[in-house]
Scaffold this motif. Sequence first.
Motif, mmCIF file in Angstrom:
data_model
loop_
_atom_site.group_PDB
_atom_site.id
_atom_site.type_symbol
_atom_site.label_atom_id
_atom_site.label_comp_id
_atom_site.label_asym_id
_atom_site.label_seq_id
_atom_site.Cartn_x
_atom_site.Cartn_y
_atom_site.Cartn_z
ATOM 1 N N PHE A 138 0.828 -1.197 0.000
ATOM 2 C CA PHE A 138 0.000 0.000 0.000
ATOM 3 C C PHE A 138 0.866 1.251 0.000
ATOM 4 N N ALA A 139 0.207 2.371 -0.305
ATOM 5 C CA ALA A 139 0.859 3.674 -0.265
ATOM 6 C C ALA A 139 0.189 4.529 0.801
ATOM 7 N N THR A 140 0.915 5.528 1.298
ATOM 8 C CA THR A 140 0.299 6.477 2.216
ATOM 9 C C THR A 140 -0.586 7.433 1.424
ATOM 10 N N GLY A 141 -1.652 7.894 2.039
ATOM 11 C CA GLY A 141 -2.606 8.736 1.337
ATOM 12 C C GLY A 141 -2.454 10.207 1.656
ATOM 13 N N GLN A 142 -3.463 10.981 1.273
ATOM 14 C CA GLN A 142 -3.556 12.400 1.595
ATOM 15 C C GLN A 142 -4.862 12.602 2.339
ATOM 16 N N HIS A 143 -4.770 13.142 3.557
ATOM 17 C CA HIS A 143 -5.949 13.219 4.397
ATOM 18 C C HIS A 143 -6.262 14.658 4.777
ATOM 19 N N TYR A 144 -7.561 14.943 4.882
ATOM 20 C CA TYR A 144 -7.992 16.244 5.386
ATOM 21 C C TYR A 144 -7.752 16.295 6.891
ATOM 22 N N PRO A 145 -7.493 17.477 7.451
ATOM 23 C CA PRO A 145 -7.282 17.586 8.902
ATOM 24 C C PRO A 145 -8.513 17.115 9.668
ATOM 25 N N GLU A 146 -8.285 16.452 10.794
ATOM 26 C CA GLU A 146 -9.365 15.994 11.666
ATOM 27 C C GLU A 146 -9.565 16.992 12.805
ATOM 28 N N HIS A 147 -10.802 17.101 13.269
ATOM 29 C CA HIS A 147 -11.111 18.005 14.375
ATOM 30 C C HIS A 147 -12.125 17.313 15.281
ATOM 31 N N GLY A 148 -12.855 18.131 16.067
ATOM 32 C CA GLY A 148 -14.058 17.679 16.746
ATOM 33 C C GLY A 148 -13.925 16.502 17.703
ATOM 34 N N THR A 149 -15.070 15.859 17.951
ATOM 35 C CA THR A 149 -15.176 14.639 18.748
ATOM 36 C C THR A 149 -15.401 14.937 20.232
ATOM 37 N N SER A 150 -15.923 13.942 20.958
ATOM 38 C CA SER A 150 -16.116 14.034 22.397
ATOM 39 C C SER A 150 -15.852 12.664 23.004
ATOM 40 N N HIS A 151 -15.246 12.667 24.176
ATOM 41 C CA HIS A 151 -14.991 11.401 24.856
ATOM 42 C C HIS A 151 -15.620 11.432 26.242
ATOM 43 N N PHE A 152 -16.082 10.263 26.694
ATOM 44 C CA PHE A 152 -16.638 10.167 28.036
ATOM 45 C C PHE A 152 -16.383 8.773 28.585
ATOM 46 N N VAL A 153 -16.287 8.701 29.892
ATOM 47 C CA VAL A 153 -16.036 7.428 30.563
ATOM 48 C C VAL A 153 -17.036 7.282 31.703
ATOM 49 N N ALA A 154 -17.388 6.044 31.989
ATOM 50 C CA ALA A 154 -18.313 5.755 33.079
ATOM 51 C C ALA A 154 -17.866 4.479 33.780
ATOM 52 N N VAL A 155 -17.921 4.495 35.105
ATOM 53 C CA VAL A 155 -17.635 3.313 35.911
ATOM 54 C C VAL A 155 -18.748 3.197 36.942
ATOM 55 N N ASP A 156 -19.357 2.023 37.044
ATOM 56 C CA ASP A 156 -20.430 1.867 38.022
ATOM 57 C C ASP A 156 -19.922 1.172 39.280
ATOM 58 N N ARG A 157 -20.778 1.072 40.266
ATOM 59 C CA ARG A 157 -20.372 0.519 41.565
ATOM 60 C C ARG A 157 -19.976 -0.946 41.473
ATOM 61 N N LYS A 158 -20.491 -1.655 40.483
ATOM 62 C CA LYS A 158 -20.169 -3.066 40.331
ATOM 63 C C LYS A 158 -18.806 -3.293 39.680
ATOM 64 N N GLY A 159 -18.169 -2.230 39.236
ATOM 65 C CA GLY A 159 -16.850 -2.372 38.618
ATOM 66 C C GLY A 159 -16.869 -2.430 37.113
ATOM 67 N N ASN A 160 -18.050 -2.287 36.501
ATOM 68 C CA ASN A 160 -18.117 -2.208 35.043
ATOM 69 C C ASN A 160 -17.588 -0.850 34.592
#
Length: 581
Positions: free
Chosen positions: A390-412
Amino acid sequence: MALKIFPAHLLALASALVLPACATAPPVGPSPTAAARENDVYDKGMVSAADPRAAEAGAEMLRRGGSATDAAIATMLALTVVEPQSSGIGGGGFYVHSDAAGHLYTIDGRETAPAAATPQRFLDADGKPLLRREAVVSGLSVGVPGNVALAAKAHARDGKLAWAELFQPAIRLARGGYTLSERGRSMLARSPDSGAHDSAARALYYGADGQPHPAGTLIRNPALAATLEALAQQGPQAFYTGPLAQTLAEHVAAETPAEAGKMTLADVTSYEAKQRSAPCGTYRVYTICGMGPPSSGETTVLGILVALENFDLAALGPESPVAWHLFAEAQRLAYADRELYLADPDFVPVPLAGLTNHAYLLERGKAISPGQTLPTVTAGDPPGGDRLSFATGQHYPEHGTSHFVAVDRKGNAVSYTSTIESAFGSGLFVGGFYLNNELTDFSAVPEQNGRLVANRVEGGKRPRSSMAPTLVFGPDGKLLVAVGAAGGATIPVQVARALIGFLDWKLPIQEALALPVLFSPQDTVIVEKGSRLEAMVPALENLGHKVRTAELPLKTNAIAVVNGRLAGAADPRSEGRAVAQ
């Protein structure tokens, strides 16, 4: 089958660090004393998200007896309302789940290209890549959204509360209104091309003078409330079939040239969120797991970290220019592999086991010198990979997005990254929400020098992503931290930096997220503007780096386990917050 997390010293015996789904050794679970607290692992659960109102929506689910999965879904839905520029039901995401015993389960909710999409989708009549605005703010960039299907799949497996209950906080925020934050107003002002592209969005977020509403304005979104109510009552099929699906497909098709391949109702109705194998690897004594392809996030995080095992980062510390130089060099190596090999594994043979192979990554890191930069960096030869295919490509700049994490009392624990890509995505607006521009994460060109680009556009394909939802386990197999970030291509670097701060430099998790960022995906080091790293620029230049300073799109969220209790953190550059149940 869910994966099991093993103590790191056992994992280190394996040459390939993608844990097999058929692993049979018993996982390390919670201590017997947990049973004394009615099988609870923690005294309280917790959610960390980029907006406090979304974090509160998730924590509300925990207070109602919901699971970490319930909390994560409620958070994603609320973010659709209060952070429309970054994520929501008009986009997709990646979900990484672990229970208290260390069983891993991941879901790929990445958007898909229309079946009729062609590899030349982002080329003009002369065969040159379209200008970014032409590519992004149009139907060309919209993939079939995957977040609702992801949420449904996760809820069916790990949810405790009723599906409709998860929607109530978001419905309240949409119908009753929420206060526009200064960050939200700023994003509207900076991105009018996409934010005000559709008349319905323009009427909602902008005044008659064309300017965004001022911070403090109460924003009511009855169209989104109606959409969420339909989803709550009818289930995910209300998104993928019926009037909403038809409107979505027609609106995208209307803004897409016929020769590029238009979205159809069949593209929407056939969407499927997929379970994927979770790549895991060891970093020193820790086990790090996350999302596999089409995400490049976890392979890149592991590529950076394992290359740095050759050096004593703890002794160098966060004030050492050499430590940041080493970090920059490790990024160059990891991103070179990312550019060549990572793509949708349903279309391209991705050498995932090789890219997470500890011996390969450690050997690759031996090329790094603490006293000078590497003159050039190219992709390596991971086991099972063919660098010449394969060859490397040409990509548009990335932006945006949101991340979140959750942990419950049971350890999940859930680490979930959600996105519509750029600020306000494609600018297309249906049902009260913005549609993504994820297809611009494909390479703009399908081939280079006669070789195909792995991440080229193809019908039904999922574009490569930088998202890196991550779970980290200690030598005993117990959860240490759930972490992830937003910010396009900087995401793996933000996660790696946070883990170095927490694991190597023993910083409290909030201080680890506050560490500055140095981004070096190629031959130029970008130092976070206004950070203390600016004082290190001369030292980095003396080591041979080309350096420039710039503002970076940084937004990390995490929950760590400290002395058996949960400690939440949110990037101080954001409006984020951690909320306990």
